[in-house]
Design a protein around this motif. Structure first.
Motif, PDB file in Angstrom:
ATOM      1  N   UNK B 272      77.727 -57.513  78.936  1.00  0.00           N
ATOM      2  CA  UNK B 272      77.904 -58.368  80.111  1.00  0.00           C
ATOM      3  C   UNK B 272      77.894 -59.805  79.627  1.00  0.00           C
ATOM      4  N   UNK B 273      78.165 -60.743  80.526  1.00  0.00           N
ATOM      5  CA  UNK B 273      78.185 -62.148  80.105  1.00  0.00           C
ATOM      6  C   UNK B 273      77.618 -63.035  81.205  1.00  0.00           C
ATOM      7  N   UNK B 274      76.431 -62.675  81.669  1.00  0.00           N
ATOM      8  CA  UNK B 274      75.772 -63.527  82.663  1.00  0.00           C
ATOM      9  C   UNK B 274      75.340 -64.840  82.021  1.00  0.00           C
ATOM     10  N   UNK B 275      75.231 -64.839  80.716  1.00  0.00           N
ATOM     11  CA  UNK B 275      74.907 -66.075  79.989  1.00  0.00           C
ATOM     12  C   UNK B 275      76.028 -67.103  80.102  1.00  0.00           C
ATOM     13  N   UNK B 276      77.219 -66.656  80.450  1.00  0.00           N
ATOM     14  CA  UNK B 276      78.324 -67.592  80.585  1.00  0.00           C
ATOM     15  C   UNK B 276      78.781 -68.174  79.262  1.00  0.00           C
ATOM     16  N   UNK B 277      78.660 -67.393  78.205  1.00  0.00           N
ATOM     17  CA  UNK B 277      79.199 -67.828  76.916  1.00  0.00           C
ATOM     18  C   UNK B 277      78.336 -68.826  76.172  1.00  0.00           C
ATOM     19  N   UNK B 278      77.159 -69.078  76.698  1.00  0.00           N
ATOM     20  CA  UNK B 278      76.275 -70.083  76.078  1.00  0.00           C
ATOM     21  C   UNK B 278      74.850 -69.537  76.097  1.00  0.00           C
ATOM     22  N   UNK B 279      74.210 -69.511  74.939  1.00  0.00           N
ATOM     23  CA  UNK B 279      72.807 -69.086  74.857  1.00  0.00           C
ATOM     24  C   UNK B 279      72.020 -70.146  74.098  1.00  0.00           C
ATOM     25  N   UNK B 280      70.920 -70.557  74.715  1.00  0.00           N
ATOM     26  CA  UNK B 280      70.122 -71.597  74.081  1.00  0.00           C
ATOM     27  C   UNK B 280      70.879 -72.907  73.916  1.00  0.00           C
ATOM     28  N   UNK B 281      71.938 -73.086  74.704  1.00  0.00           N
ATOM     29  CA  UNK B 281      72.702 -74.334  74.647  1.00  0.00           C
ATOM     30  C   UNK B 281      73.815 -74.327  73.626  1.00  0.00           C
ATOM     31  N   UNK B 282      74.049 -73.166  73.004  1.00  0.00           N
ATOM     32  CA  UNK B 282      75.042 -73.030  71.937  1.00  0.00           C
ATOM     33  C   UNK B 282      76.045 -71.949  72.331  1.00  0.00           C
TER      34      UNK B 282
END
Lengths: 352, 352, 352, 352
Positions: B272-282
């Motif tokens: 899934x991609x609930x993070x929207x392509x960004x984790x921890x600002x990266x």
């Protein structure tokens, strides 16, 4: 832009990993002559720290700030304020299980990809522990601007929303309950919900609302450094934040202009305040208010698949710390970042 | 920070008032050797400009960009790209009625308070006409990063929402209708709604969604200059924007960790991609997606009370231009700012 | 840092190549309400431009500045001031001989190496013509700070030095001769020397001295952004500058502390001023003075070996323009950069 | 710009007063994966610290650096490196005599004027002790760029000058004598001179020369952030520096173009190097060399008039510390700042 500084004239730079020797930072540009209330700083720190109540993580972080410079005879000197917050809990073995594993929705994977390796202990730099330094800088910013009142509170926990407009809330009750929701009924329901989530070994997100009062007209630097753009950036830089809206926010996008326009009173104040205290990126003297969405913390006590650094999917169960809802602890962090943004603009816009 | 620059290594500075001689800007840091497609730049400009269809303002703005430097024999030279967009419609008398009047929910009042006086013609610097310069800079940023695909579209107009996930949309249809909504059925309903608003002499807000694909892993500079924090600031700096959310956004705040966590595939992508392509600002290599809320334009063709600079409340009726829904025109601006943010990080994070 | 901006709150960004369409810039952060004296700006421009006298290059540059924004009804509005200076002399064929050749001690070679190719016409971006934009920004900075007096003058031409301390000079005589040396005897000798250099088809360097008076106590931001450090950077950024010294300068390095220390008067002024008006990086209210060394212009009318882009050494003779001594023309540029630095610190240090 | 940061991508921020709890700083942007040689850092620190020999101050400063973050398992992690250098000598009473007195040519007076009051102990923030933090940041920058060779040395002490061109010097002898002059004969004379100055209770200035080798072509960002402009600013930001010149420097201003131009070899190197390794603000691959002038330290052991904060002139005699010539100790500081400037440009200019 190396990423760890915020601000231009009130400039905060932070360092520190979750389980390194210490966190800390430098506040550069704080005006001289401010008699610091160190107890007030400690109060802010204690609001942020884990272990405050049964609904937040029980990990102990005695966040004792040591100021190393920029203060003399109790007053700021105008030179940079260096400070450290020693980490007293540095046992590396707590985190051996994540050394070679990327926890889902954590920053483990991207840090390894970006930097080649990482300090895997407890999230390292990407741990929310980093925000302790922000709280120090925000606490001092608040003292620099005593006339400005900043009140943040929890307005949602998971599916439970406090719908009451902020004008009808009693901010003095924010600290009266562990959820930091000024409406006691809602607070009780939220607390119950969090206890349930805790039992499930799960976590839940929420929303922090923030109201800033007594801001002078004129803060903000269009067209790129609009006041709300900087507030938004500052909030979005906090761990786990997924959204920011101010004034009418997303619901304003559903409205008509005839409904949304704030008509003036003769003194320049407005009858309504869907603008949220900012017009054209500049404070207009009305209350500034905004909402910040936090996702649920990724570390859960249930078993989930993780990825190891050899490309294997392996089940992992969260250990030790469990913070079922980080949102109450985020309240002082939101206030801190708001104070830092205002301090910076205050210095920039009082010029000439 | 004087407010009119964005970026560190891909640095855009703009100038210009709505009815001054010209708008323009300087793009500093664009790498050398890019063969510019000037037609593509004009296409972006025409997407932004008023008068494209019956549902947007009919004011004519022939936004012809003149490049003055930084380009030689059709290629960027690595030196700053200066450009101007002459204003062809400078008749001051169009705006005599607002010379001494502060229109509700416009920036007239705060500009007068902050600067002592203002160029009152058509909003001056606070006019959305300023965004034309951003579109130029964004169009060049897109050409610098041809591998990265940026698609924005209208996902809400007032109360009408397109609920379809972006994965199920055909981005090639975005430009097929004046609303810039890739779902044709929704587009038709939105268009009808806007026509109705137009007849009422009113305006309406909406939401622009944006999807960025093929972004490499590693863009973003925690802890303050996180990729989504910069995207958020950039979007919030666009006129009329009231909110920003990425990935799961505000709805993510209602979820549990067990639902929200994005589980890994063996290759480091996530199921899934609930993070929207960004984790921890990266950036983590997955699609980046976010939503931007626009309030309704403040200028309506109905009569509303305004404030004059002597403290009198006087009725005022909007004249001339009427842009019932600015959101379709905001689509290229959102894309432009996204491209500028990415270009900047691309230069910053490809170092060493 | 993309290289073409200077300043934080008074921020100047420039663009433009020697033989492109136009030069120009954006002044961001100029306070509102300044009634601009456009004639004074033109005077500064005419001081810088070539062809003023027999001892400088005869190339005609009618440096007519067009202001495009940030000014309304003759006054600054506080929004960015965009301006252009059209190039009227864009004949490319003038420079065909340097298209594939690197002139010695010019930037041709490094630009080609750094950027892959270059606008070879007349030096492109590395031409001193770029400084025209600085003079515009400096002229406005001067008008922002009318109380501060900035006087630069030529104190050396090649081996000819004016040794008289600045206190004994009559600054009103600076403009009375083409060398811009306030001592008429020295000026005559310098002029004669330059005429001789001109006949040889050669060039010569020199030194510009600058005195800044009526600066308030307190400008400068230690430890890195000391007032003299910023002045030094600003001066060193001017084409052909090889050195900067302030107060006692290099000769101060030969002195003893007992000789060098500036003893106080009861009012906080000092009996001597070897400190050059700056102590610890902060202005102390005394006159600021410094010296800027310029190398001889690299373009000479003699035949010298150059390198072509295939690695061949080929003789080349300078064509067309001949500026035997650029130093008199550098005087307004030094003043402009000094004014820009002061304007920036004035805005930064009048805060809170 | 709050003054205590240097750099854009390799960004150094420092804090700390001479007699506060600790000095320290944050290095933000250091690339990951560098295996730090801590002993090499200590060597640099010991080169800077007082008490190394009979000709410098005997005050003991055991400058033990404690790294608090950004390093894991001996390697840099890419996150900010926080460090502190505890002050072990904080006895306030040492400095009671300057509490209400402004020492001549110190920053006491301007700090009091600018900030309202000051940490009067030992110069506070304006003490050269602050440079210890720079040496740490420079030592790490050197390790980031092992291919680049930076050698500084003392080329003048008071009236005694080493005239030998750097090409004829053996840099391995720099550390062979307490003066840090690689020419042993000159070193002996300088040392004798300093001993004499010491006996007089006086101080003397001098010049540090610096040579940087193996720099790639292309570093530097015209037109404002030219490589030599940043080097100049960095050097001028060091305590007691009065002047900076690179390449031909001030003596170049006496030359003719026909003498000064550096003719090319077929490979792009130049036969001479009066340009000092930088053309048009960009490194050209040749050796970079520059000279930095230091004034004599203001604290002398003789009696001089000072000003008290009530406007009285009172005689004062320096106590305790006596550093007759600070220039040898300045050598590692010059190298550190050069390394920091290069590290920053290296990250900026290796992009895309």
């Amino acid at each position: 832009m190396a990423g760890n500084s915020y601000g231009t004239l009130y400039k905060v730079t932070t360092f520190g990993e979750s389980h390194g020797e210490a966190l800390g930072g430098i506040i550069d540009g704080c005006p001289s002559g401010i008699e610091l209330d160190f107890e007030a700083i400690e109060v802010e720190m204690s609001r942020r720290k884990p272990g405050q109540s049964a609904i937040v993580t029980q990990r102990k972080e005695p966040d004792a700030v040591q100021f190393l410079s920029g203060i003399f005879e109790g007053k700021t000197t105008g030179t940079p304020i260096g400070f450290i917050i020693p980490n007293t809990n540095q046992k590396s073995d707590d985190y051996s299980h994540i050394k070679d594993n990327y926890r889902p929705s954590h920053a483990d994977y991207v840090y390894d990809q970006k930097y080649g390796f990482r300090d895997y202990r407890g999230g390292g730099r990407s741990s929310a522990r980093e925000t302790a330094s922000r709280v120090v800088a925000g606490a001092i910013a608040k003292q620099m601007l005593p006339q400005i009142k900043i009140n943040a509170y929890v307005s949602s926990v998971g599916p439970i929303h406090l719908e009451t407009p902020y004008q009808e809330l009693d901010f003095s009750k924010i600290e009266s309950n562990p959820v930091r929701c000024p409406d006691e009924k809602s607070a009780a329901i939220m607390e119950e919900y969090i206890r349930d989530i805790r039992k499930q070994g799960d976590t839940v997100g929420g929303v922090v609302s923030c109201v800033i009062q007594n801001v002078p007209v004129g803060l903000g630097e269009p067209v790129f450094d609009k006041l709300h753009a900087e507030l938004g950036k500052a909030m979005l830089s906090i761990n786990a934040v997924k959204g920011f809206e101010y004034g009418s926010g997303f619901s304003g996008s559903e409205m008509k202009g005839s409904e949304h326009n704030d008509l003036y009173n003769p003194d320049g104040t407005t009858k309504t305040n869907l603008s949220g205290g900012i017009q054209g990126g500049i404070s207009n003297g009305m209350d500034i208010y905004f909402r910040v969405a936090f996702k649920p913390v990724a570390t859960i006590m249930q078993t989930q698949d993780s990825l190891d650094n050899k490309g294997n999917i392996t089940p992992m169960t969260g250990k030790g710390r469990h913070d079922p809802c980080v949102v109450p602890r985020a309240v002082p962090i939101v206030e801190a970042m708001a104070a830092i943004v205002l301090a910076d603009f205050y210095l920039i816009n009082k010029t000439y």
